[in-house]
Design a protein around this motif. Structure first.
Motif, PDB file in Angstrom:
ATOM      1  N   UNK A  64     -30.813 -19.486 -98.857  1.00  0.00           N
ATOM      2  CA  UNK A  64     -30.855 -20.305 -97.780  1.00  0.00           C
ATOM      3  C   UNK A  64     -30.730 -19.627 -96.314  1.00  0.00           C
ATOM      4  N   UNK A  65     -31.594 -19.834 -95.457  1.00  0.00           N
ATOM      5  CA  UNK A  65     -31.114 -19.202 -94.120  1.00  0.00           C
ATOM      6  C   UNK A  65     -29.848 -19.944 -93.396  1.00  0.00           C
ATOM      7  N   UNK A  66     -29.083 -18.928 -93.322  1.00  0.00           N
ATOM      8  CA  UNK A  66     -27.878 -19.393 -92.608  1.00  0.00           C
ATOM      9  C   UNK A  66     -27.782 -19.188 -91.188  1.00  0.00           C
ATOM     10  N   UNK A  67     -28.600 -18.395 -90.601  1.00  0.00           N
ATOM     11  CA  UNK A  67     -28.580 -18.400 -89.250  1.00  0.00           C
ATOM     12  C   UNK A  67     -29.483 -16.726 -88.696  1.00  0.00           C
ATOM     13  N   UNK A  68     -29.064 -16.446 -87.479  1.00  0.00           N
ATOM     14  CA  UNK A  68     -29.809 -15.204 -87.107  1.00  0.00           C
ATOM     15  C   UNK A  68     -28.747 -14.168 -86.398  1.00  0.00           C
ATOM     16  N   UNK A  69     -28.627 -13.175 -87.015  1.00  0.00           N
ATOM     17  CA  UNK A  69     -27.522 -12.141 -86.429  1.00  0.00           C
ATOM     18  C   UNK A  69     -28.137 -11.657 -85.075  1.00  0.00           C
ATOM     19  N   UNK A  70     -27.373 -11.740 -83.940  1.00  0.00           N
ATOM     20  CA  UNK A  70     -27.887 -10.915 -82.889  1.00  0.00           C
ATOM     21  C   UNK A  70     -27.896  -9.754 -82.828  1.00  0.00           C
ATOM     22  N   UNK A  71     -29.063  -9.185 -82.069  1.00  0.00           N
ATOM     23  CA  UNK A  71     -29.236  -7.814 -81.756  1.00  0.00           C
ATOM     24  C   UNK A  71     -27.922  -7.179 -81.493  1.00  0.00           C
ATOM     25  N   UNK A  72     -27.865  -5.834 -81.698  1.00  0.00           N
ATOM     26  CA  UNK A  72     -26.596  -5.206 -81.498  1.00  0.00           C
ATOM     27  C   UNK A  72     -27.146  -3.673 -81.326  1.00  0.00           C
ATOM     28  N   UNK A  73     -25.879  -3.017 -80.923  1.00  0.00           N
ATOM     29  CA  UNK A  73     -26.418  -1.572 -80.635  1.00  0.00           C
ATOM     30  C   UNK A  73     -25.090  -0.962 -81.455  1.00  0.00           C
ATOM     31  N   UNK A  74     -25.592   0.330 -82.344  1.00  0.00           N
ATOM     32  CA  UNK A  74     -24.592   0.891 -82.841  1.00  0.00           C
ATOM     33  C   UNK A  74     -24.294   2.273 -82.016  1.00  0.00           C
ATOM     34  N   UNK A  75     -23.137   2.307 -81.784  1.00  0.00           N
ATOM     35  CA  UNK A  75     -22.875   3.630 -80.929  1.00  0.00           C
ATOM     36  C   UNK A  75     -21.982   4.527 -81.825  1.00  0.00           C
ATOM     37  N   UNK A  76     -22.587   5.956 -81.962  1.00  0.00           N
ATOM     38  CA  UNK A  76     -21.967   6.888 -83.169  1.00  0.00           C
ATOM     39  C   UNK A  76     -21.694   8.093 -82.255  1.00  0.00           C
ATOM     40  N   UNK A  77     -20.446   8.877 -82.307  1.00  0.00           N
ATOM     41  CA  UNK A  77     -20.267   9.873 -81.493  1.00  0.00           C
ATOM     42  C   UNK A  77     -21.124  11.004 -81.786  1.00  0.00           C
ATOM     43  N   UNK A  78     -21.786  11.718 -80.946  1.00  0.00           N
ATOM     44  CA  UNK A  78     -22.403  12.822 -81.164  1.00  0.00           C
ATOM     45  C   UNK A  78     -23.803  12.511 -81.636  1.00  0.00           C
ATOM     46  N   UNK A  79     -24.325  11.320 -81.782  1.00  0.00           N
ATOM     47  CA  UNK A  79     -25.597  11.063 -82.122  1.00  0.00           C
ATOM     48  C   UNK A  79     -26.096   9.842 -81.106  1.00  0.00           C
ATOM     49  N   UNK A  80     -27.400   9.758 -80.943  1.00  0.00           N
ATOM     50  CA  UNK A  80     -28.242   8.803 -80.268  1.00  0.00           C
ATOM     51  C   UNK A  80     -27.563   7.548 -80.485  1.00  0.00           C
ATOM     52  N   UNK A  81     -27.441   6.322 -79.931  1.00  0.00           N
ATOM     53  CA  UNK A  81     -27.261   4.994 -80.100  1.00  0.00           C
ATOM     54  C   UNK A  81     -28.297   4.356 -80.881  1.00  0.00           C
ATOM     55  N   UNK A  82     -27.959   3.527 -81.700  1.00  0.00           N
ATOM     56  CA  UNK A  82     -29.016   3.041 -82.850  1.00  0.00           C
ATOM     57  C   UNK A  82     -29.030   1.439 -82.265  1.00  0.00           C
ATOM     58  N   UNK A  83     -30.169   1.150 -81.907  1.00  0.00           N
ATOM     59  CA  UNK A  83     -30.439  -0.320 -81.762  1.00  0.00           C
ATOM     60  C   UNK A  83     -30.739  -1.004 -83.119  1.00  0.00           C
ATOM     61  N   UNK A  84     -30.059  -2.268 -83.303  1.00  0.00           N
ATOM     62  CA  UNK A  84     -30.190  -2.910 -84.508  1.00  0.00           C
ATOM     63  C   UNK A  84     -30.802  -4.363 -84.003  1.00  0.00           C
ATOM     64  N   UNK A  85     -31.928  -4.461 -84.568  1.00  0.00           N
ATOM     65  CA  UNK A  85     -32.606  -5.765 -83.954  1.00  0.00           C
ATOM     66  C   UNK A  85     -31.824  -7.275 -84.613  1.00  0.00           C
ATOM     67  N   UNK A  86     -32.199  -8.235 -83.838  1.00  0.00           N
ATOM     68  CA  UNK A  86     -31.970  -9.315 -84.786  1.00  0.00           C
ATOM     69  C   UNK A  86     -32.479  -9.779 -85.924  1.00  0.00           C
ATOM     70  N   UNK A  87     -31.802 -10.348 -86.982  1.00  0.00           N
ATOM     71  CA  UNK A  87     -32.292 -10.408 -87.905  1.00  0.00           C
ATOM     72  C   UNK A  87     -31.789 -11.877 -88.932  1.00  0.00           C
ATOM     73  N   UNK A  88     -32.523 -12.437 -89.544  1.00  0.00           N
ATOM     74  CA  UNK A  88     -32.095 -13.611 -90.231  1.00  0.00           C
ATOM     75  C   UNK A  88     -30.916 -13.048 -91.148  1.00  0.00           C
ATOM     76  N   UNK A  89     -29.945 -14.213 -91.431  1.00  0.00           N
ATOM     77  CA  UNK A  89     -29.018 -13.963 -92.742  1.00  0.00           C
ATOM     78  C   UNK A  89     -29.060 -15.100 -93.622  1.00  0.00           C
ATOM     79  N   UNK A  90     -28.826 -14.938 -94.668  1.00  0.00           N
ATOM     80  CA  UNK A  90     -29.110 -16.094 -95.890  1.00  0.00           C
ATOM     81  C   UNK A  90     -27.697 -16.116 -96.822  1.00  0.00           C
TER      82      UNK A  90
END
Length: 215
Positions: A64-90
């Motif tokens: 059952x869909x519980x909601x939507x995870x907001x888009x976020x940015x994963x910041x990793x030292x020494x590596x390019x930032x990783x954009x995490x798109x919005x996604x449904x969670x269940x």
């Protein structure tokens, strides 16, 4: 001419644990374990076959869909930032929906907020129940019974093993039989005590030997 003979090595008596002569004491416990193993061997293949049939025909498990995870940015030292798109969670179980409701109600600050939480989760539970009913309707006939029988047999198996490990022999013969049974080996041996269990067995057998004496 002098001849010498080598004394024949004394052979330990063979104990037929599969068919104990009496159903009391240790032999009764061994019989209980053997009966439990037989029930597992009877029902496990049936449960496995029906479960496989169910998995093939049931389709996706309820969620059952519980909601939507907001888009976020994963910041990793020494590596390019990783954009995490919005996604449904269940929710993947009814209990998780109930847990989420309890947590939300505990955090709610107004009566209106609590009413909205109750209403929302009532809809989630109704969705879950409908999906689960449709999912379970595809279970083959006899699967639930086979699962109960396998579980019951495994519980009996475990209980018999514990009883054998903790058994205090009443006679020298039982002390010998207990040690012999614990030391059995082979593909069809279903009593496999761990190291601590073996120590308990040896202590109990030693106590019987000390109590009844050895000839």
């Amino acid at each position: 001419m002098r001849t010498t003979t080598t004394p024949a090595r004394k052979q330990a008596p063979v104990i037929n644990f599969a068919c104990p002569s009496t159903q009391t004491g240790l032999t009764a416990l061994i019989a209980r374990l053997s009966a439990a193993v037989a029930e597992v061997e009877r029902w496990a293949p049936i449960e496995d076959r029906l479960s496989s049939e169910f998995r093939q025909n049931a389709g996706p498990a309820p969620k059952v869909k519980g909601g939507v995870m907001k888009a976020s940015k994963l910041i990793r030292e020494g590596e390019p930032d990783f954009d995490m798109p919005a996604a449904d969670w269940f929710f993947h179980s009814r209990d998780k929906i109930l847990e989420n409701r309890a947590k939300a109600l505990a955090e709610a600050e107004t009566e209106d907020a609590r009413s909205a939480i109750v209403e929302r989760h009532a809809a989630l539970l109704a969705d879950w129940d409908a999906q689960e009913a449709a999912y379970n309707s595809k279970k083959p006939r006899g699967l639930a019974h086979a699962k109960r029988m396998v579980s019951k047999a495994h519980r009996a198996w475990t209980a018999a093993e514990v009883a054998i490990v903790e058994y205090e022999p009443k006679t020298l013969t039982e002390a010998y039989e207990l040690l012999a049974y614990a030391g059995m080996d082979g593909k069809r041996v279903f009593f496999t005590p761990g190291e601590d269990d073996l120590k308990t067995i040896m202590r109990n057998a030693a106590a019987a030997l000390a109590l009844h004496g050895m000839n």
